[in-house]
Scaffold this active site. Structure first.
Site, PDB file in Angstrom:
ATOM      1  N   PRO A 136      81.268  28.260   9.253  1.00  0.00           N
ATOM      2  CA  PRO A 136      82.541  27.688   9.711  1.00  0.00           C
ATOM      3  C   PRO A 136      83.706  28.452   9.096  1.00  0.00           C
ATOM      4  O   PRO A 136      83.619  28.907   7.955  1.00  0.00           O
ATOM      5  CB  PRO A 136      82.500  26.244   9.171  1.00  0.00           C
ATOM      6  CG  PRO A 136      81.434  26.228   8.135  1.00  0.00           C
ATOM      7  CD  PRO A 136      80.486  27.331   8.439  1.00  0.00           C
ATOM      8  N   ASP A 137      84.764  28.622   9.854  1.00  0.00           N
ATOM      9  CA  ASP A 137      85.964  29.292   9.335  1.00  0.00           C
ATOM     10  C   ASP A 137      86.899  28.200   8.788  1.00  0.00           C
ATOM     11  O   ASP A 137      87.546  27.478   9.552  1.00  0.00           O
ATOM     12  CB  ASP A 137      86.636  30.107  10.439  1.00  0.00           C
ATOM     13  CG  ASP A 137      87.722  31.004   9.873  1.00  0.00           C
ATOM     14  OD1 ASP A 137      88.478  30.548   8.979  1.00  0.00           O
ATOM     15  OD2 ASP A 137      87.814  32.172  10.306  1.00  0.00           O
ATOM     16  N   ILE A 138      86.934  28.100   7.481  1.00  0.00           N
ATOM     17  CA  ILE A 138      87.674  26.999   6.834  1.00  0.00           C
ATOM     18  C   ILE A 138      89.167  27.103   7.136  1.00  0.00           C
ATOM     19  O   ILE A 138      89.818  26.126   7.529  1.00  0.00           O
ATOM     20  CB  ILE A 138      87.437  27.019   5.299  1.00  0.00           C
ATOM     21  CG1 ILE A 138      85.939  26.986   4.999  1.00  0.00           C
ATOM     22  CG2 ILE A 138      88.157  25.863   4.618  1.00  0.00           C
ATOM     23  CD1 ILE A 138      85.570  27.395   3.577  1.00  0.00           C
ATOM     24  N   ASP A 162      81.074  35.383   6.150  1.00  0.00           N
ATOM     25  CA  ASP A 162      81.216  35.077   7.578  1.00  0.00           C
ATOM     26  C   ASP A 162      79.898  34.613   8.186  1.00  0.00           C
ATOM     27  O   ASP A 162      79.874  33.847   9.131  1.00  0.00           O
ATOM     28  CB  ASP A 162      81.701  36.323   8.335  1.00  0.00           C
ATOM     29  CG  ASP A 162      83.129  36.679   7.938  1.00  0.00           C
ATOM     30  OD1 ASP A 162      83.905  35.741   7.688  1.00  0.00           O
ATOM     31  OD2 ASP A 162      83.440  37.875   7.846  1.00  0.00           O
ATOM     32  N   LYS A 201      59.923  31.968  -2.334  1.00  0.00           N
ATOM     33  CA  LYS A 201      60.284  33.378  -2.427  1.00  0.00           C
ATOM     34  C   LYS A 201      59.528  34.195  -1.368  1.00  0.00           C
ATOM     35  O   LYS A 201      58.302  34.029  -1.220  1.00  0.00           O
ATOM     36  CB  LYS A 201      59.937  33.884  -3.836  1.00  0.00           C
ATOM     37  CG  LYS A 201      60.385  35.307  -4.070  1.00  0.00           C
ATOM     38  CD  LYS A 201      60.017  35.773  -5.470  1.00  0.00           C
ATOM     39  CE  LYS A 201      60.360  37.241  -5.602  1.00  0.00           C
ATOM     40  NZ  LYS A 201      59.760  37.846  -6.790  1.00  0.00           N
ATOM     41  N   ASN A 231      79.436  38.434  -2.362  1.00  0.00           N
ATOM     42  CA  ASN A 231      80.348  39.587  -2.327  1.00  0.00           C
ATOM     43  C   ASN A 231      81.016  39.753  -3.686  1.00  0.00           C
ATOM     44  O   ASN A 231      80.743  38.998  -4.618  1.00  0.00           O
ATOM     45  CB  ASN A 231      81.374  39.423  -1.205  1.00  0.00           C
ATOM     46  CG  ASN A 231      82.197  38.160  -1.378  1.00  0.00           C
ATOM     47  OD1 ASN A 231      82.940  38.024  -2.348  1.00  0.00           O
ATOM     48  ND2 ASN A 231      82.042  37.215  -0.460  1.00  0.00           N
ATOM     49  N   LYS A 264      95.316  39.468  11.728  1.00  0.00           N
ATOM     50  CA  LYS A 264      94.576  38.325  11.156  1.00  0.00           C
ATOM     51  C   LYS A 264      95.459  37.087  11.081  1.00  0.00           C
ATOM     52  O   LYS A 264      94.996  35.966  11.286  1.00  0.00           O
ATOM     53  CB  LYS A 264      94.031  38.694   9.776  1.00  0.00           C
ATOM     54  CG  LYS A 264      92.929  37.782   9.294  1.00  0.00           C
ATOM     55  CD  LYS A 264      92.198  38.344   8.101  1.00  0.00           C
ATOM     56  CE  LYS A 264      91.180  39.394   8.484  1.00  0.00           C
ATOM     57  NZ  LYS A 264      90.394  39.901   7.365  1.00  0.00           N
ATOM     58  N   LYS A 324      94.156  33.750  12.813  1.00  0.00           N
ATOM     59  CA  LYS A 324      93.887  32.530  12.027  1.00  0.00           C
ATOM     60  C   LYS A 324      94.876  31.417  12.357  1.00  0.00           C
ATOM     61  O   LYS A 324      94.623  30.248  12.066  1.00  0.00           O
ATOM     62  CB  LYS A 324      93.964  32.836  10.527  1.00  0.00           C
ATOM     63  CG  LYS A 324      92.953  33.865  10.043  1.00  0.00           C
ATOM     64  CD  LYS A 324      91.588  33.258   9.777  1.00  0.00           C
ATOM     65  CE  LYS A 324      90.633  34.328   9.293  1.00  0.00           C
ATOM     66  NZ  LYS A 324      89.319  33.809   8.931  1.00  0.00           N
TER      67      LYS A 324
HETATM   68  N1  CTP Z   1      88.240  32.343   5.554  1.00  0.00           N
HETATM   69  C1  CTP Z   1      87.781  31.045   5.585  1.00  0.00           C
HETATM   70  N2  CTP Z   1      86.549  30.785   6.073  1.00  0.00           N
HETATM   71  C2  CTP Z   1      85.761  31.756   6.554  1.00  0.00           C
HETATM   72  C3  CTP Z   1      86.213  33.094   6.515  1.00  0.00           C
HETATM   73  C4  CTP Z   1      87.443  33.368   6.010  1.00  0.00           C
HETATM   74  O1  CTP Z   1      88.495  30.159   5.127  1.00  0.00           O
HETATM   75  N3  CTP Z   1      84.565  31.452   7.033  1.00  0.00           N
HETATM   76  C5  CTP Z   1      89.579  32.626   5.054  1.00  0.00           C
HETATM   77  C6  CTP Z   1      89.629  33.408   3.761  1.00  0.00           C
HETATM   78  O2  CTP Z   1      89.671  32.532   2.648  1.00  0.00           O
HETATM   79  C7  CTP Z   1      90.948  34.174   3.904  1.00  0.00           C
HETATM   80  C8  CTP Z   1      91.037  34.425   5.400  1.00  0.00           C
HETATM   81  O3  CTP Z   1      90.234  33.444   5.994  1.00  0.00           O
HETATM   82  O4  CTP Z   1      92.064  33.392   3.556  1.00  0.00           O
HETATM   83  C9  CTP Z   1      90.619  35.776   5.850  1.00  0.00           C
HETATM   84  O5  CTP Z   1      89.348  36.083   5.330  1.00  0.00           O
HETATM   85  P1  CTP Z   1      88.668  37.468   5.664  1.00  0.00           P
HETATM   86  O6  CTP Z   1      87.281  37.455   5.148  1.00  0.00           O
HETATM   87  O7  CTP Z   1      89.569  38.599   5.237  1.00  0.00           O
HETATM   88  O8  CTP Z   1      88.741  37.452   7.222  1.00  0.00           O
HETATM   89  P2  CTP Z   1      87.646  37.234   8.306  1.00  0.00           P
HETATM   90  O9  CTP Z   1      88.055  36.078   9.136  1.00  0.00           O
HETATM   91  O10 CTP Z   1      86.298  37.173   7.692  1.00  0.00           O
HETATM   92  O11 CTP Z   1      87.853  38.529   9.167  1.00  0.00           O
HETATM   93  P3  CTP Z   1      87.135  39.993   9.091  1.00  0.00           P
HETATM   94  O12 CTP Z   1      85.798  39.777   8.457  1.00  0.00           O
HETATM   95  O13 CTP Z   1      87.061  40.399  10.489  1.00  0.00           O
HETATM   96  O14 CTP Z   1      88.052  40.846   8.281  1.00  0.00           O
END
Ligand code: CTP
Length: 410
Positions: A309-311, A281, A291, A212, A345, A349
């Site tokens: 994983p959502d850190i 995500d 390739k 991104n 959010k 979170k």
């Molecule tokens: N974050 C994280 N790990 C992930 C996704 C997000 O630690 N796998 C953290 C980001 O560093 C940020 C916060 O969560 O501090 C929100 O990230 P964002 O991408 O805006 O939110 P998402 O949970 O991805 O929600 P959405 O895509 O629905 O906006």
């Protein structure tokens, strides 16, 4: 103009690194400082007072017998006006003399006579590697630290003598950063801070991937601001082309899973976690070994995704966070409806503070605007350079840390 209204005494002692002090002087002035150069007799062997006078736009002082001061007391007057004294280069001999309280030339006199409670002393050692490693020099460095001086450390690499090792003077840009940091309030002294920054990269095959537009600039600014505030900082960075802020420990990662592993490994020691990274995500369920080629059929390959994983959520729900030993701060990069998205959010979170920003308006820019969302209300930081915002955010975090475990509930 990070040094606006600051008056710096720049002291030069004998060493080939004197040539770098000309550049340092220029950098200090560019940041708004007024600079009074004072040189030892040995420094004059390496660079002329004339050069330093032209760069600082002030007469240079070299002798305690200088009669230009009306009371003939240059060693008192020059130190009284200063906000800090920076000795760069600081020779082994000068360190030794300072450590013993010597007062037999203008620069040593000035250091001894300065009001130490309000005029800081910063030393940028420069010498051959053997001289730096010698127990006598290390003893002097430790003594000087105990006496309240800040010994800024040395660089490593090729030396003027042809040897390679520790002992080079830090680069002018690094010294400038150290001086700017010196003037920041130490709101996070004794704290360990973990920051994630930048994008992640999720491989599709060995030559392609999904990423991104995050530049990492906000996270790097926060890491720098936290270190300036006195914290020990670990920065877990996705693939970005930014240089590491001085004094910050950097861990480079590529994918979200690598970032997750690195963040978990450092979270146990941290008291503050700031998640600025734009973590992917989703990642391709399978990363092809080779390739992926066009096969001529005109049919695009079908990619399957699995969730990363959502850190932030993991750490916000960890025992460290629940017991109050880890304060977690999240970021939200939105493209619309910032307030509602950030508030939702924050609860999703499970963090006491969530910082919202408009992603497309900030990615890659040097400035940003932030919306801080907490249970007790919202606070807006108007558009400003990222470093300035980072310093303000660090102050908010320091206040929250000082107030104990903050609440998440709406
Ligand atoms: N974050 C994280 N790990 C992930 C996704 C997000 O630690 N796998 C953290 C980001 O560093 C940020 C916060 O969560 O501090 C929100 O990230 P964002 O991408 O805006 O939110 P998402 O949970 O991805 O929600 P959405 O895509 O629905 O906006």
């Amino acid at each position: 103009m990070e040094l606006r209204d600051k008056h710096i005494v720049l002291g030069l002692t004998g060493g080939i690194a004197c040539y770098k002090s000309a550049e340092l002087c220029r950098l200090l002035i560019k940041q708004g400082a007024s600079v009074q150069v004072v040189m030892s007799a040995a420094a004059e062997r390496f660079i002329t007072p004339l050069t330093m006078q032209a760069l600082s736009n002030r007469p240079v002082y070299t002798s305690q017998w200088d009669e230009r001061q009306p009371n003939s007391m240059a060693h008192i007057n020059l130190g009284r006006d200063a906000d800090a004294v920076l000795i760069a280069p600081c020779s082994a001999d000068f360190m030794s003399r300072l450590a013993h309280g010597a007062a037999d030339d203008l620069l040593s006199l000035l250091c001894l006579a300065r009001p130490a409670h309000r005029v800081g002393l910063l030393l940028a050692p420069a010498m051959n590697r053997e001289m730096w490693a010698h127990p006598a020099t290390q003893r002097n460095a430790a003594q000087l630290q105990r006496d309240g001086a800040q010994v800024l450390g040395v660089g490593s690499g090729e030396q003027a003598c042809g040897e390679t090792g520790d002992g080079r003077m830090l680069e002018p840009q690094d010294l400038l950063c150290e001086l700017i940091a010196f003037f920041q309030p130490k709101r996070l002294a004794g704290q360990r801070v973990l920051v994630t920054a930048g994008p992640t990269y999720e491989a599709i095959d060995p030559v392609r991937g999904i990423t991104n537009l995050s530049s990492g600039k906000m996270g790097f600014a926060i890491a720098r601001a936290a270190r300036e505030a006195g914290a020990e900082v670990t920065l877990v960075a996705g693939p970005v082309a930014l240089s590491t802020p001085r004094g910050v420990t950097r861990v480079d990662v590529r994918s979200a899973r690598e970032m997750h592993v690195a963040a978990m490994a450092h979270a146990a020691q941290a008291s503050l976690f700031i998640a600025t990274a734009a973590v992917a995500d989703w990642r391709p369920a399978h990363s092809a070994e080779h390739k992926i080629k066009k096969n001529g059929s005109g049919i695009a390959p079908q990619l399957q995704f699995v969730e990363n994983p959502d850190i932030l959520a993991t750490l916000a729900h960890s025992d460290w966070a629940k017991s109050g030993s880890l304060l977690c701060v999240g970021f939200a990069a939105e493209s619309e409806d910032l307030l509602a998205n950030a508030q939702a959010k924050r609860l999703r979170k499970g963090v006491p503070l969530l910082v919202g920003n408009i992603g497309p308006a900030t990615f890659g820019q040097d400035d940003n605007a932030l919306l801080l969302v907490r249970a007790d209300g919202v606070q807006e930081f108007a558009r400003a350079p990222k470093l300035e915002l980072a310093r303000r955010l660090v102050e908010v975090c320091a206040t929250m840390l000082g107030a104990g475990a903050p609440g998440v509930a709406a």
